[in-house]
Design an enzyme around this catalytic site. Structure first.
Site, PDB file in Angstrom:
ATOM      1  CG  HIS A  16     -25.066 -28.920 -20.111  1.00  0.00           C
ATOM      2  ND1 HIS A  16     -25.868 -29.773 -20.835  1.00  0.00           N
ATOM      3  CD2 HIS A  16     -24.831 -27.847 -20.908  1.00  0.00           C
ATOM      4  CE1 HIS A  16     -26.106 -29.251 -22.030  1.00  0.00           C
ATOM      5  NE2 HIS A  16     -25.489 -28.079 -22.099  1.00  0.00           N
ATOM      6  CD  GLU A  71     -26.214 -32.432 -18.389  1.00  0.00           C
ATOM      7  OE1 GLU A  71     -26.116 -32.292 -19.619  1.00  0.00           O
ATOM      8  OE2 GLU A  71     -26.790 -31.600 -17.652  1.00  0.00           O
ATOM      9  CB  CYS A 119     -28.583 -26.485 -22.330  1.00  0.00           C
ATOM     10  SG  CYS A 119     -27.536 -25.557 -23.486  1.00  0.00           S
TER      11      CYS A 119
END
Length: 546
Positions: free
Chosen positions: A515, A517, A379
């Site tokens: 993102h 993750e 990001c």
């Protein structure tokens, strides 16, 4: 389908690990072949955590459908296969907002709006809706029994216990059983008082999960059973462990899943936890280790980067290495320069907002680029990498993001004014838009360029990842940046927005606007994190050889 509900509450102190306990129980039930979901009911007045400080609340977890939710939903997705959505998390603020909107429309026909029944009915409706289509729905109530903020939620689940009946509801209460060194024994009195508080509002727990730094002796379990009016086999000891992924096996060993299935009259297979045993084994038996420098601004609370931390650990499992995370305040990079970036095998710059420390992140990206040190930007981490490249390679002096410098001569990153959302609809924003709920959010399709590290990592020319941002690469600078050597390796579904960048002739300099993750799990990993950690391990071995 008849859905059964398990309500999880906590007492004595906060941060006992209700979310982990709920997720671990869900993992066992899923391993028995049941379709399980988990909900988190948060008692704070914010509509959602989207605008809350990460240093107070921790990270904001983004679901596939674009909901900004509590970080516990990240735990849920890492433990079970069910994907969370906006129905899996709601707050007091959301409930009041919706009830008041109905009142303004006249839906209540002039009635006096009260906590009971209007607020509690709204809560019950959401709980029942969230459980639809699942065999079991586990509902975690945020906060601690006795908190004034939690009372409407506790009253709502009390009512559901009556309305649905004992064969469809179960109440599980987490408490603390501390060990007093001076006395040389564990103390059950806090648990007794917590259960008394819970019973005073009409909820009798069926299961007690007792947290402590050690296993609870059998005689203390019997004492808790007697004074709390809970079956002895339903007093579960949950001691501290060095890995949260050991908890499903701990709970199963004490028969918690059997207690649940018997209570609900569910006939299902035994739980096979082989996948979790593999995760625990890999975690305990690495063949190497790497040190990753995480350069951010919220490092005083690691939970602000919870999913990133976990994704790095998952990538370590798949590469058979232990990942040591060194948290580096980006303002320290600004003050001390490269000296705080020494001794690293890779640099990761995660997402973030605001101008504070941004130059330190840009310096970290420059250090990684110039020293062939593996770099992974997420990001804002992609944006600072692009700004650094624009300034020092493409010759765009003073290049910046309009988020931080509205008068920059080269706005290589700017506010997205229009994009296509996950439903194919056009969304628009402007400078005066509200901060809450106005970002590009949720899962988005990304086209990957063949021959890039991104495509190689995913083993595909497309990927779907979750977004949470309102600034993007300025397409007016794409051609000049490409000529300077930057590769735009990922583009949005309509190819109008830059989603990924990378550098050729570099061990690993990859960054994404999304993102990744949020999609990493201990059983499946995540391609970009795996590639980054692999590159860091390779860098370390080469560095040692040199």
């Amino acid at each position: 389908m008849t859905t059964r509900y398990i309500f999880v509450t906590g007492g004595v102190v906060s941060s006992l690990g209700k979310g982990i306990a709920a997720a671990s129980l869900a993992a066992i039930l899923e391993a028995r072949g049941l379709n399980v979901t988990i909900m988190k009911l948060d008692p704070y007045i914010n509509v959602d955590p989207g605008t809350m400080s990460p240093t107070q609340h921790g990270e904001v977890f983004v679901t596939e459908d674009g909901a900004e939710t509590d970080l516990d939903l990240g735990h849920y997705e890492r433990f079970i296969r069910t994907k969370m959505n906006r129905r899996n998390n709601f707050t007091t603020g959301r409930i009041y907002e919706e009830v008041l909107r109905k009142e303004r429309r006249g839906d209540y026909l002039g009635a006096t709006i009260q906590v009971i029944p209007h607020i509690t009915n709204a809560i019950k409706e959401k709980v029942l809706a969230g459980g639809e289509g699942h065999d079991v729905a586990i509902v975690e109530i945020g906060g601690t029994v006795g908190d004034i903020e939690s009372l409407p939620f506790l009253e709502s689940i009390r009512q559901l216990g009556v309305e649905l009946g004992r064969d469809r509801t179960l109440f599980m209460h987490l408490t603390l059983v501390p060990f007093l060194g001076a006395a040389g024994e564990v103390k059950t009195k806090p648990t007794q008082h917590s259960v008394k508080e819970l019973r005073s509002i009409g909820i009798a727990p069926d299961v007690l999960v007792c947290r402590g730094d050690r296993a609870i002796p059998a005689n203390e379990k019997a004492k808790i059973s007697l004074f709390c009016n809970v079956e002895e086999r339903a007093v579960i000891s949950l001691k501290d462990v060095d890995s949260i992924y050991k908890i499903p096996a701990l709970l199963k060993a004490q028969g918690l899943d059997q207690l649940v299935t018997k209570r609900f009259g569910i006939d299902c297979k035994e739980a096979d936890l082989a996948e979790w045993e593999k995760v625990v084994y890999q975690e305990a038996n690495p063949v190497g280790e790497v040190t990753i420098g995480m350069v951010g601004k919220y490092i005083e609370l690691p939970d602000a980067y919870k999913s990133v931390n976990e994704a790095l650990k998952h990538a370590g499992l798949f590469n058979r290495v232990s990942v040591n995370i060194k948290y580096i305040d980006s303002q320290n990079v600004e003050a001390k320069g490269d000296e705080v970036l020494q001794g690293l095998d890779g640099i990761l710059v995660p997402g973030g907002f605001g101008e504070r420390g941004v130059e330190g992140k840009i310096m970290a990206a420059q250090f990684a680029r110039e020293n062939n040190l593996p770099y992974f930007g997420i990001c804002l981490g992609m944006q600072v990498a692009l700004i650094e490249f624009a300034r020092h390679v493409a010759g765009l002096e003073g290049a910046h993001s309009t988020e931080f410098d509205k008068n920059t001569p080269h706005p290589v990153v700017g506010l997205i004014t229009e994009w296509i959302n996950e439903d194919g609809q056009v969304e628009e924003r402007h400078e005066e838009s509200d901060l809450g709920g106005t970002m590009r959010l949720g899962a988005q399709l990304c086209h990957l360029e063949e021959g890039t590290k991104a495509a190689a990592a995913y083993k595909s020319t497309t990927c779907v990842e979750r977004h949470r941002h309102r600034y993007e690469v300025n397409n007016n600078y794409k051609e000049r940046l490409e000529k300077a050597g930057l590769i735009f390796s990922g583009l949005s579904s309509d190819r109008s927005l830059v989603e990924m960048i990378e550098l050729p002739n570099h061990p690993w300099f990859v960054a994404g606007q999304f993102h990744p993750e949020f999609t990493s799990t201990p059983r499946d990993g995540q391609p970009l994190f795996e590639g980054f950690v692999a590159a860091a391990y390779t860098y370390q071995k080469r560095d040692l050889e040199d």
